[in-house]
Design an enzyme around this catalytic site. Sequence first.
Site, PDB file in Angstrom:
ATOM      1  N   GLY A  79      17.426  13.983 -11.225  1.00 25.47           N
ATOM      2  CA  GLY A  79      16.240  13.174 -11.029  1.00 25.47           C
ATOM      3  C   GLY A  79      16.245  11.983 -11.970  1.00 25.47           C
ATOM      4  O   GLY A  79      17.036  11.906 -12.913  1.00 25.47           O
ATOM      5  N   VAL A  82      17.907   5.033 -14.100  1.00 21.54           N
ATOM      6  CA  VAL A  82      19.138   4.652 -14.808  1.00 21.54           C
ATOM      7  C   VAL A  82      19.045   5.051 -16.278  1.00 21.54           C
ATOM      8  O   VAL A  82      18.035   4.796 -16.934  1.00 21.54           O
ATOM      9  CB  VAL A  82      19.373   3.130 -14.689  1.00 21.54           C
ATOM     10  CG1 VAL A  82      20.584   2.710 -15.512  1.00 21.54           C
ATOM     11  CG2 VAL A  82      19.576   2.744 -13.235  1.00 21.54           C
ATOM     12  N   THR A  83      20.107   5.666 -16.789  1.00 14.19           N
ATOM     13  CA  THR A  83      20.151   6.118 -18.171  1.00 14.19           C
ATOM     14  C   THR A  83      21.488   5.730 -18.790  1.00 14.19           C
ATOM     15  O   THR A  83      22.510   5.681 -18.104  1.00 14.19           O
ATOM     16  CB  THR A  83      19.969   7.646 -18.249  1.00 14.19           C
ATOM     17  OG1 THR A  83      18.690   7.991 -17.724  1.00 14.19           O
ATOM     18  CG2 THR A  83      20.047   8.153 -19.673  1.00 14.19           C
ATOM     19  N   HIS A  85      24.335   6.702 -21.741  1.00 12.86           N
ATOM     20  CA  HIS A  85      24.884   7.672 -22.688  1.00 12.86           C
ATOM     21  C   HIS A  85      25.947   6.971 -23.513  1.00 12.86           C
ATOM     22  O   HIS A  85      26.654   6.085 -23.002  1.00 12.86           O
ATOM     23  CB  HIS A  85      25.539   8.851 -21.970  1.00 12.86           C
ATOM     24  CG  HIS A  85      24.603   9.662 -21.144  1.00 12.86           C
ATOM     25  ND1 HIS A  85      23.420  10.170 -21.640  1.00 12.86           N
ATOM     26  CD2 HIS A  85      24.668  10.067 -19.859  1.00 12.86           C
ATOM     27  CE1 HIS A  85      22.802  10.850 -20.693  1.00 12.86           C
ATOM     28  NE2 HIS A  85      23.541  10.803 -19.598  1.00 12.86           N
ATOM     29  N   GLY A 147      16.415  14.388 -17.639  1.00 16.87           N
ATOM     30  CA  GLY A 147      16.726  14.292 -16.212  1.00 16.87           C
ATOM     31  C   GLY A 147      17.400  15.564 -15.749  1.00 16.87           C
ATOM     32  O   GLY A 147      18.554  15.824 -16.093  1.00 16.87           O
ATOM     33  N   ALA A 165      19.042  13.582 -23.335  1.00 12.79           N
ATOM     34  CA  ALA A 165      19.871  12.701 -24.159  1.00 12.79           C
ATOM     35  C   ALA A 165      19.002  12.188 -25.306  1.00 12.79           C
ATOM     36  O   ALA A 165      18.086  11.391 -25.086  1.00 12.79           O
ATOM     37  CB  ALA A 165      20.411  11.548 -23.332  1.00 12.79           C
ATOM     38  N   CYS A 181      15.658   4.002 -17.565  1.00  7.88           N
ATOM     39  CA  CYS A 181      14.805   4.855 -16.719  1.00  7.88           C
ATOM     40  C   CYS A 181      13.957   4.024 -15.744  1.00  7.88           C
ATOM     41  O   CYS A 181      12.935   4.502 -15.250  1.00  7.88           O
ATOM     42  CB  CYS A 181      13.931   5.770 -17.572  1.00  7.88           C
ATOM     43  SG  CYS A 181      14.889   6.832 -18.667  1.00  7.88           S
TER      44      CYS A 181
END
EC number: 2.3.1.181
Length: 220
Positions: A79, A82-83, A85, A147, A165, A181
């Site tokens: 879910g 945009v993230t 890492h 997420g 994260a 996000c």
Amino acid sequence: MATAVQWIQLGHLHYDDALDIQLKRAQALLESEDDLQTVYTVEHPPTITIGRNGSMDNVLADESFLSEHGFTVREVDRGGDVTYHGPGQLVVYPVLHLAPWGNDVKQYVRNLEEAVIRALAEVGIQGTRDEAYPGVWVGAAKICAVGARVKKRHSGEFVTYHGIALNVDTDLSHFQTIVPCGIADRDVTSLTRELGQPADLADWETRLKRSFFDVFGFEA
């Protein structure tokens, strides 16, 4: 009753490799090959993931910039939007079946947030929830993204993967490559920024593990 768990450190690992490990473990649960509850921790190289509610519209950097700076971009089945890492970020992937927690997905997400909030409180940082957006916030800045993805066993029980994260000592300038996000009017922060000194990833894994065991009732 306490729940047994495997807490597995994957170290520095490419996103694709960590995802493969998660999916194999989740599939074993979905097919009832075993009932092992597992939490993986990992640190990724620079990676942008686009969730099921996201799009490339929220990736601001062009392809040549991302390639030049070693970014990987992946569309994923969690879910959210945009993230980012990357190095200095503690990523936690619980692969769990939810019967011990009432098979309640909303409570599961709140437990993830609560574990982070309790870890932050240990050093005097007040983490909060925003009912409009999942994750953990310090003031108006997000310090931890959440997420999750859930699938059902034949029994109707949910199995989870993906996760959280936490920005520990993350290069926050990397978030300028995306709309984090999908929220354009909010900032991101890290433990290093909030504490005013470098935060240590291993130290924060220890703290977060302690709070996870407390919130989820894992066996020590």
